[in-house]
Design an enzyme around this catalytic site. Sequence first.
Site, mmCIF file in Angstrom:
data_model
loop_
_atom_site.group_PDB
_atom_site.id
_atom_site.type_symbol
_atom_site.label_atom_id
_atom_site.label_comp_id
_atom_site.label_asym_id
_atom_site.label_seq_id
_atom_site.Cartn_x
_atom_site.Cartn_y
_atom_site.Cartn_z
ATOM 1 N N GLY A 70 0.831 -1.198 0.000
ATOM 2 C CA GLY A 70 0.000 0.000 0.000
ATOM 3 C C GLY A 70 0.860 1.240 0.000
ATOM 4 O O GLY A 70 2.063 1.180 0.316
ATOM 5 N N CYS A 97 5.338 -6.078 1.526
ATOM 6 C CA CYS A 97 5.646 -4.646 1.527
ATOM 7 C C CYS A 97 4.975 -3.962 2.723
ATOM 8 O O CYS A 97 5.347 -4.212 3.867
ATOM 9 C CB CYS A 97 5.238 -4.025 0.186
ATOM 10 S SG CYS A 97 5.920 -2.369 -0.091
ATOM 11 N N TYR A 98 3.961 -3.114 2.485
ATOM 12 C CA TYR A 98 3.252 -2.465 3.593
ATOM 13 C C TYR A 98 2.690 -3.511 4.552
ATOM 14 O O TYR A 98 2.698 -3.318 5.779
ATOM 15 C CB TYR A 98 2.128 -1.593 3.033
ATOM 16 C CG TYR A 98 1.314 -0.865 4.066
ATOM 17 C CD1 TYR A 98 1.750 0.336 4.613
ATOM 18 C CD2 TYR A 98 0.083 -1.367 4.481
ATOM 19 C CE1 TYR A 98 0.987 1.011 5.562
ATOM 20 C CE2 TYR A 98 -0.687 -0.704 5.424
ATOM 21 C CZ TYR A 98 -0.234 0.486 5.966
ATOM 22 O OH TYR A 98 -0.996 1.158 6.908
ATOM 23 N N HIS A 184 8.046 -7.336 -3.896
ATOM 24 C CA HIS A 184 6.770 -7.708 -4.510
ATOM 25 C C HIS A 184 6.937 -8.993 -5.317
ATOM 26 O O HIS A 184 7.441 -8.972 -6.437
ATOM 27 C CB HIS A 184 6.258 -6.572 -5.405
ATOM 28 C CG HIS A 184 5.761 -5.395 -4.640
ATOM 29 N ND1 HIS A 184 4.473 -5.305 -4.180
ATOM 30 C CD2 HIS A 184 6.403 -4.278 -4.220
ATOM 31 C CE1 HIS A 184 4.317 -4.164 -3.517
ATOM 32 N NE2 HIS A 184 5.475 -3.528 -3.526
ATOM 33 N N GLU A 186 4.680 -10.693 -6.734
ATOM 34 C CA GLU A 186 3.632 -10.846 -7.741
ATOM 35 C C GLU A 186 3.996 -10.258 -9.100
ATOM 36 O O GLU A 186 3.304 -10.521 -10.088
ATOM 37 C CB GLU A 186 2.322 -10.226 -7.243
ATOM 38 C CG GLU A 186 2.319 -8.714 -7.103
ATOM 39 C CD GLU A 186 2.831 -8.202 -5.765
ATOM 40 O OE1 GLU A 186 2.515 -7.060 -5.409
ATOM 41 O OE2 GLU A 186 3.569 -8.955 -5.080
ATOM 42 N N GLY A 239 -21.457 -10.739 -28.276
ATOM 43 C CA GLY A 239 -20.598 -11.389 -29.257
ATOM 44 C C GLY A 239 -19.180 -11.554 -28.781
ATOM 45 O O GLY A 239 -18.383 -12.237 -29.414
ATOM 46 N N ASP A 242 -16.770 -12.902 -23.121
ATOM 47 C CA ASP A 242 -17.386 -12.949 -21.796
ATOM 48 C C ASP A 242 -18.858 -13.330 -21.873
ATOM 49 O O ASP A 242 -19.305 -14.277 -21.229
ATOM 50 C CB ASP A 242 -17.229 -11.599 -21.090
ATOM 51 C CG ASP A 242 -15.789 -11.137 -21.016
ATOM 52 O OD1 ASP A 242 -14.893 -12.002 -21.027
ATOM 53 O OD2 ASP A 242 -15.559 -9.923 -20.968
ATOM 54 N N LYS A 408 -10.034 -12.356 -17.238
ATOM 55 C CA LYS A 408 -10.287 -12.619 -18.652
ATOM 56 C C LYS A 408 -9.621 -13.914 -19.146
ATOM 57 O O LYS A 408 -10.238 -14.716 -19.847
ATOM 58 C CB LYS A 408 -9.813 -11.433 -19.495
ATOM 59 C CG LYS A 408 -9.906 -11.632 -20.993
ATOM 60 C CD LYS A 408 -11.340 -11.516 -21.507
ATOM 61 C CE LYS A 408 -11.755 -10.064 -21.566
ATOM 62 N NZ LYS A 408 -13.082 -9.907 -22.208
#
Length: 553
Positions: A70, A97-98, A184, A186, A239, A242, A408
């Site tokens: 954060g 981190c934070y 981090h 990620e 179309g 999703d 997605k």
Amino acid sequence: MTDTSTPPETPLSTRSDVDEVVVLDFGGQYSQLIARRVRECGVFSELLPHHVGAAEVRRRKPKGVILSGGPASVYAPDAPPLDPELLNLGVPVLGICYGMQLLARELGGRVESAEVGEYGRSQLTVHEQGTLLRGQPDEQPAWMSHRDTVYSPPEGATALASSTSSPVAAFEDADRGLYGIQYHPEVVHTPYGQQTLMTFLRDVCHCAMDWSAANIAEEQIRLIREQVGDGKVICGLSGGVDSSVAALLVHQAVGDQLTCVYVDHGLMRKNETEQVERTFGEHFQVPLVVVDAKDRFLARLKGVTEPEAKRKAIGGEFIRIFEEEALKLAVGAGAEGVEGADVKTFGEVSAAGGDTGAKFLVQGTLYSDVIESGGGTGAATIKSHHNVGGLPEDMTFELVEPLRALFKDEVRAVGTEIGLPERMVWRQPFPGPGLGIRIVGGEVTEEKLDLLRECDAILQEEVRAAGLYRELWQSFCVLPDVRTVGVQGDERTYGYVVAIRAVTSDDAMTADWARLPYDLLDQIATRMVGEVRQINRVVLDITSKPPGTIEWE
């Protein structure tokens, strides 16, 4: 109406047999990415605002908790606090981190502001591997983004690593199940980050690692049947991948109880309506209603220039059309009091206990839509997606959203699993509000839509011809309400500017601008200026996300 102002009452996974790790969001720019990386390890993860409290986290029965990074300092008066009860849930906790600084401070470690902040790539030195860093090299690059620094770990904890500006860049107290890392894991700039997360999930939390997007299709079909029963269902089909995946899941669940409605709002790309009708007819055995609503949407957008107002106007009009189509199903079934002089609105018929034709509305809402629309108390609204924050307050449909927990790429995995054609699975994202949010800074008019359609068609044609379509997350054109001076045929012109936007991404939560070949850009710009009257300048958007967003509005 779906309430997006508070966390969901039940985990988005909707499965009691799936191990889950909760990520608490303290406002970090990579928070969503943490949840995504955990899912890539085969463990379901949901992002919740930091202040949901230990009771809510306990109710979800997670196998572990991750505290995100954060922007705040742990010493700031308004810094997001750590609920101490989170450390008494009996499950491992990993602070990033934070989150690490909060853990260290809460447990009696020393956290102070450093003279020099540590931002970007740094060198991590592993002194002791412990459990968390087992099997990792002593020296490795890692991505940092902090000024506060942990100078000594909490009592009972072991310092595992340091970095250029962080005396304690990782620590663990295995007996208490408490772990912290300053970097981090990620982001791709931390090459051993995914290994760190995998170790935490597998060796510390003892997760089963059996969650995947593809294997939830059967479960979603069961849940849809439970929710819908014998009721009629309408699906808003665009179309895109999703809504198509959502429609196919619902059709497999309830069969001919489903009617798909495609609304041509006049904001589609060139020839797209015809393509949707043709593709849908070839691959689906589901009734499809096509509604020509171009004039209605243009009327709603007349004089509207503010982005959020556009999205809400478009989202509201979609719902009104779906309600009308639902009532037509009731009329077709012989319901009384909904036609001729006795016409009533969907809401009035529903309130009176009458037959509304369909009470359920299927949407292809994704997890990223929920997050960006402010899907949690305290979460920032980046932009209201028409199918989330853009829904009207008086909507009475009950929503069916089988993809609400997925990113997605996970939706594409489900689409492949249930047999959706490859061309549909890999169709680039196209926003529900369509070209209405790609005409920026001015009123949406038929003239501007036609200009934008032609330019976008050229871009798509050239990108496909260059073999780059699958490599790009999105490629599209934007038409700002700006005119510039040009020279064409030795004459002065005063025409519109068109911007090319092309990005690469894994999940749309972050994105980088695509380095398109110069020759391709030259060919695109030459064609646009030469073939589309009133376009005399082409520019390229080279902004990544963050700080920008993929769409301009």
